[in-house]
Enzyme design. Structure first.
Site, PDB file in Angstrom:
ATOM      1  N   GLU A 100      93.840  33.627  18.525  1.00 22.13           N
ATOM      2  CA  GLU A 100      95.045  34.222  17.956  1.00 22.13           C
ATOM      3  C   GLU A 100      94.824  35.674  17.527  1.00 22.13           C
ATOM      4  O   GLU A 100      95.780  36.386  17.243  1.00 22.13           O
ATOM      5  CB  GLU A 100      95.556  33.396  16.778  1.00 22.13           C
ATOM      6  CG  GLU A 100      94.675  33.416  15.553  1.00 22.13           C
ATOM      7  CD  GLU A 100      95.192  32.480  14.474  1.00 22.13           C
ATOM      8  OE1 GLU A 100      96.052  31.634  14.766  1.00 22.13           O
ATOM      9  OE2 GLU A 100      94.729  32.614  13.325  1.00 22.13           O
ATOM     10  N   HIS A 101      93.580  36.115  17.493  1.00 19.51           N
ATOM     11  CA  HIS A 101      93.324  37.498  17.078  1.00 19.51           C
ATOM     12  C   HIS A 101      93.497  38.480  18.229  1.00 19.51           C
ATOM     13  O   HIS A 101      93.912  39.608  18.026  1.00 19.51           O
ATOM     14  CB  HIS A 101      91.911  37.625  16.495  1.00 19.51           C
ATOM     15  CG  HIS A 101      91.699  36.742  15.308  1.00 19.51           C
ATOM     16  ND1 HIS A 101      90.571  35.978  15.120  1.00 19.51           N
ATOM     17  CD2 HIS A 101      92.505  36.481  14.257  1.00 19.51           C
ATOM     18  CE1 HIS A 101      90.680  35.301  13.996  1.00 19.51           C
ATOM     19  NE2 HIS A 101      91.851  35.581  13.457  1.00 19.51           N
ATOM     20  N   HIS A 102      93.136  38.052  19.425  1.00 12.49           N
ATOM     21  CA  HIS A 102      93.199  38.964  20.570  1.00 12.49           C
ATOM     22  C   HIS A 102      94.089  38.437  21.695  1.00 12.49           C
ATOM     23  O   HIS A 102      94.277  39.114  22.696  1.00 12.49           O
ATOM     24  CB  HIS A 102      91.791  39.207  21.123  1.00 12.49           C
ATOM     25  CG  HIS A 102      90.817  39.691  20.083  1.00 12.49           C
ATOM     26  ND1 HIS A 102      89.989  38.842  19.378  1.00 12.49           N
ATOM     27  CD2 HIS A 102      90.583  40.940  19.613  1.00 12.49           C
ATOM     28  CE1 HIS A 102      89.270  39.557  18.518  1.00 12.49           C
ATOM     29  NE2 HIS A 102      89.608  40.821  18.643  1.00 12.49           N
ATOM     30  N   CYS A 170      87.088  37.139  24.023  1.00 17.51           N
ATOM     31  CA  CYS A 170      87.158  38.335  23.171  1.00 17.51           C
ATOM     32  C   CYS A 170      85.760  38.785  22.777  1.00 17.51           C
ATOM     33  O   CYS A 170      85.554  39.962  22.472  1.00 17.51           O
ATOM     34  CB  CYS A 170      88.049  38.112  21.945  1.00 17.51           C
ATOM     35  SG  CYS A 170      87.545  36.775  20.869  1.00 17.51           S
TER      36      CYS A 170
END
Ligand SMILES: [Zn+2]
Length: 210
Positions: A100-102, A170
């Protein structure tokens, strides 16, 4: 949001081909991509890119279709009373998720065990629970816990164990470029908090049959 109503039916037949999308959502997502492509220095009008916004939108919709699956219901649909109380282990379940971060993929394997307490569940439902939570924007730690909690709360077994090993794109493709590092997470309830039981599980998932 009820975007893929036909999903369950199709998977029951052992084959998943989702070609029914929520058209409005596809259009909404796709509408943003010409600007994104342009910001990247591309020409969104060139032949190879003309249909890219729509393809990306459909891909994203598929990659997040877990939001539409009620994982507890998946388990409830195939729970059976059974007087078996030894460890049930399903290992090497393929996992494909998105960080969900990248919004880049992470993927690998999950190994799951439970000790029945009056009920067992159809074995094919365990990988489906994994998918229901993996096909969302995730972090591996929460994914591990959500799978554990769903099985624990629904099946009410004597214990649940989840171990997950994933590679994160990521990490591999950007920044530190640690291409071969694998992240391992684990979550246990009940009997698996006991060292002996947990060791047996870990031995079973690392043992090979040949
Ligand atoms: Zn990430």
């Amino acid at each position: 949001m009820d975007k893929l109503t036909s999903f369950e039916e199709e998977e029951q037949e052992g084959y998943i081909k989702i070609d029914r999308y929520n058209e409005k959502q596809v259009q909404d997502i796709a509408a943003h991509y010409p600007a994104i492509l342009e910001s990247l220095g591309e020409n969104p009008a060139r032949e190879g890119l003309v249909k890219t916004p729509e393809r990306v939108a459909k891909a994203l919709q598929f990659l997040t279709h877990g939001y539409d699956i009620d994982a507890a219901n998946v388990l409830r649909s195939a729970m059976f009373e059974e007087d078996y109380s030894q460890m049930v282990v399903v290992k090497d379940i393929e996992v494909y998720s998105m960080c969900e971060h990248h919004m880049l993929p992470f993927f690998g394997k999950a190994h799951i065990a439970y000790i029945p307490n009056g009920h067992i569940v159809g074995l094919s439902k365990i990988p489906r629970v994994v998918d229901a939570f993996a096909r969302r924007l995730q972090v591996q730690e929460r994914l591990t816990n959500e799978i554990r909690d769903c099985i624990h709360d629904t099946l009410k077994p004597a214990g649940v164990a989840v171990v997950m090993e994933c590679k994160h794109m990521c990490m591999a493709m950007r920044g530190v470029q640690k291409q071969n590092s694998v992240t391992t997470t684990s979550a246990f309830t009940g009997a698996f908090q006991n060292d002996v039981t947990r060791s047996e599980f870990l031995r079973l998932i690392t043992a090979s049959l040949d």
